[in-house]
Scaffold this active site. Structure first.
Site, PDB file in Angstrom:
ATOM      1  N   ASN A  24      13.713  -1.860  -9.372  1.00  0.00           N
ATOM      2  CA  ASN A  24      13.182  -1.543  -8.049  1.00  0.00           C
ATOM      3  C   ASN A  24      13.691  -2.511  -6.993  1.00  0.00           C
ATOM      4  O   ASN A  24      14.144  -2.087  -5.928  1.00  0.00           O
ATOM      5  CB  ASN A  24      11.653  -1.570  -8.110  1.00  0.00           C
ATOM      6  CG  ASN A  24      10.999  -1.133  -6.822  1.00  0.00           C
ATOM      7  OD1 ASN A  24      11.080  -1.820  -5.816  1.00  0.00           O
ATOM      8  ND2 ASN A  24      10.338   0.009  -6.845  1.00  0.00           N
ATOM      9  N   LYS A  58      11.610  -4.734  -0.058  1.00  0.00           N
ATOM     10  CA  LYS A  58      10.646  -3.639  -0.162  1.00  0.00           C
ATOM     11  C   LYS A  58       9.680  -3.771   1.012  1.00  0.00           C
ATOM     12  O   LYS A  58       8.612  -4.375   0.912  1.00  0.00           O
ATOM     13  CB  LYS A  58       9.905  -3.688  -1.498  1.00  0.00           C
ATOM     14  CG  LYS A  58      10.800  -3.630  -2.713  1.00  0.00           C
ATOM     15  CD  LYS A  58      11.665  -2.386  -2.748  1.00  0.00           C
ATOM     16  CE  LYS A  58      10.861  -1.122  -2.941  1.00  0.00           C
ATOM     17  NZ  LYS A  58      11.727   0.065  -3.088  1.00  0.00           N
ATOM     18  N   ASP A 251       6.158  -2.145  -8.434  1.00  0.00           N
ATOM     19  CA  ASP A 251       6.166  -0.799  -9.024  1.00  0.00           C
ATOM     20  C   ASP A 251       6.388  -0.789 -10.531  1.00  0.00           C
ATOM     21  O   ASP A 251       7.051   0.109 -11.071  1.00  0.00           O
ATOM     22  CB  ASP A 251       7.230   0.079  -8.353  1.00  0.00           C
ATOM     23  CG  ASP A 251       6.778   0.551  -6.971  1.00  0.00           C
ATOM     24  OD1 ASP A 251       5.617   0.292  -6.607  1.00  0.00           O
ATOM     25  OD2 ASP A 251       7.588   1.166  -6.263  1.00  0.00           O
TER      26      ASP A 251
END
Length: 290
Positions: A24, A58, A251
């Site tokens: 991620n 992110k 995540d």
């Protein structure tokens, strides 16, 4: 730009699909290089075109305390090292228009996050880099919205665009994958990608010890959704993969274990090779005669 079109044509011609995969977010340079090496080995063994995926930031997090990554400057240096070390094309996401030029100097595919799929200035700035643009369908959007989003890229002078299904909001903290979208997204007249990991996210659906919430997910259903998408004839599979998902900083519940990646891909390839999902079914409505 010539190499970008060459990659785009290679992905469009992939049989049965191409793969966008990786962790991620950048956790460290060592981790990203290791993951890229493992995934490349598996993809090469199976004959799948691979674009390595990882995020440098992110920005869309449930909590301000969430891990975000190293940031753009350091993150792009790491991703550039992945390209040089492993010879892999790179896909990473942008969140602001001003990021596009710098990201376009490293990334082969610029990804537009789902929440930003209608942001015209961001789409145009990404398009002007001349790189392939992968637009994730907003969780709140109908598939028809993506036809207009893809057209914004083309009107900016860039024909290299893809659209990506990543689930639709179902209530406050759940997503569903409607297989009809995989067909309707073809109306954008470009390759269709299925994000088989984020589409099983449960936004703000996991309570944390000591208070607060984070995104949960249904990792055990990743094979189910991936099988469905491949059978429906998607052009590409996007998935987040981790060697230690229980300890992934972002995540974790929707990252697929690296140890099972080759096994799952083998099955998906077999499904893709027998499916006729890429072609519309020619339905004959004339009266049936004995």
């Amino acid at each position: 730009m010539e190499s970008s079109m060459e990659l785009f044509n290679q992905l469009k011609a992939a049989d049965p699909f191409f793969l966008l995969a990786g962790p991620n977010v950048i956790e460290s340079e060592q981790h990203v290089l290791k993951m890229a090496g493992h995934i490349k080995r598996m993809a090469n063994k199976l004959g799948l075109p691979l674009v390595f995926k990882c995020s440098f930031d992110k920005a869309n997090r449930t909590s301000s305390k969430s891990f975000r990554g190293p940031g753009m400057e350091e993150g792009l240096k790491i991703l550039e090292n992945v390209k040089m070390t492993h010879g892999l094309p790179i896909v990473t996401d942008v969140h602001e228009s001003w990021q596009c030029e710098a990201v376009g100097r490293v990334a082969d595919i610029i990804q537009i996050p789902a929440f930003l799929c209608r942001q015209t200035d961001l789409l145009v700035a990404a398009a002007k880099t001349g790189k392939i643009i992968n637009i994730k369908k907003g969780q709140m959007c109908a598939a028809s919205v993506m036809e207009a989003s893809a057209e914004k890229i083309r009107l900016a002078g860039n024909p290299k665009v893809m659209v990506c299904e990543r689930g639709t909001m179902h209530g406050y903290n759940d997503l569903i994958v409607d297989p009809r979208n995989l067909e309707w997204l073809r109306e954008a007249n470009c390759p269709v990608v299925a994000d088989v990991t984020h589409s099983l996210q449960q936004p703000a659906g996991r309570k944390l010890e000591g208070g607060g919430v984070a995104s949960g997910g249904l990792r055990e259903l990743i094979p189910c959704i991936a099988r469905t998408c491949v059978a429906a004839g998607v052009d590409g599979i996007f998935m987040e993969v981790h060697d230690d998902p229980l300890n992934a900083p972002v995540d974790g519940p929707t990252q697929w274990p690296l140890r099972h990646l080759e096994e799952l891909l083998e099955e998906l390839i077999a499904i893709g090779r027998v499916s006729k999902g890429k072609k519309p079914f020619n339905i004959d409505l004339s009266p049936y005669k004995e």
